[in-house]
Design an enzyme around this catalytic site. Sequence first.
Site, PDB file in Angstrom:
ATOM      1  CD  GLU A  75      66.488  62.055 122.414  1.00 32.57           C
ATOM      2  OE1 GLU A  75      65.695  62.480 121.532  1.00 32.57           O
ATOM      3  OE2 GLU A  75      67.752  62.145 122.394  1.00 32.57           O
ATOM      4  CG  ASP A  76      66.095  58.751 126.643  1.00 29.57           C
ATOM      5  OD1 ASP A  76      66.538  58.721 125.409  1.00 29.57           O
ATOM      6  OD2 ASP A  76      66.091  59.610 127.470  1.00 29.57           O
TER       7      ASP A  76
END
Length: 287
Positions: A75-76
């Site tokens: 996700e990051d």
Amino acid sequence: MTIADLVSKVQQYEPSLDGAWLEHVYEVADRAHEGQRRASGEPYVAHPLAVADILADLEMDHATIAAALLHDVVEDTVLTNERVAELFGTEIAILVEGVTKLTSIPYQTKEDAQVENLRKMFLAMAKDIRVIIIKLADRLHNMRTLSSLPPAKQLSIAKETLEIYAPIAHRLGIWRIKWDLEDLALRYLDPDSYRDIADRVAKKRTEREDSVTHVISELVAQFATAGVIAEVTGRPKHFYSIHKKMVKGRDFSTIYDLTAVRVIVETVKDCYGALGVVHSLWKPLPG
Ligand code: MN
């Protein structure tokens, strides 16, 4: 809490765990999140490490622990799911992918029926139950560090926790996480009530601890006489359940079960035996 602490914690229940391997997983997560910080100012990797630690307390297997360390990388960070699969295998990559997918479910405050749909979707989307358990641990750590966020965000996250996450933990029977989530949510959603209950509970603590100790020793003695093999522990009632009773109009002084005693047995026969002993010692309360 360091990665070395985590390795030894996991090895206590999974002795075959390769500690160097888990340290390597951690290093990959640490490098991927390099330069990122939590709202608290801590290096980001402190978060996945804390999530993995919560899961180690639940004695989750090494794949779940590894996936927890990696749960935010796709996700990051620039790390892809394919790369996670190459490095650590498909089992862990699938877990990480599942957590990433759940994170992307949009949530706004909705009508009750829609909230129920959201819970169902949440459970259905995760084909592997471990994905949900990682997500619950993720939410628990986010709730524990909620004070770093702006007030409006605190409220919306606390509300979502109470409406979606705590009921899912309830459905799965993961009580420790459910209780923590509810108490933390109450602290932000109704701080006055939270403080009030905390004060009252603290005032009665010594009195309560004395009575619980007495009840436990009485039970242990009677179980021994009756030949029931049981583990007996006291547990404090969590604040949110007291809050719910008070909202329903119960006065604090009439809430009897501020603490409870938990009896764990290994067989159905011992369960009925234990119940019999309890009923011979105290009168059951109707309802
Ligand atoms: Mn996270």
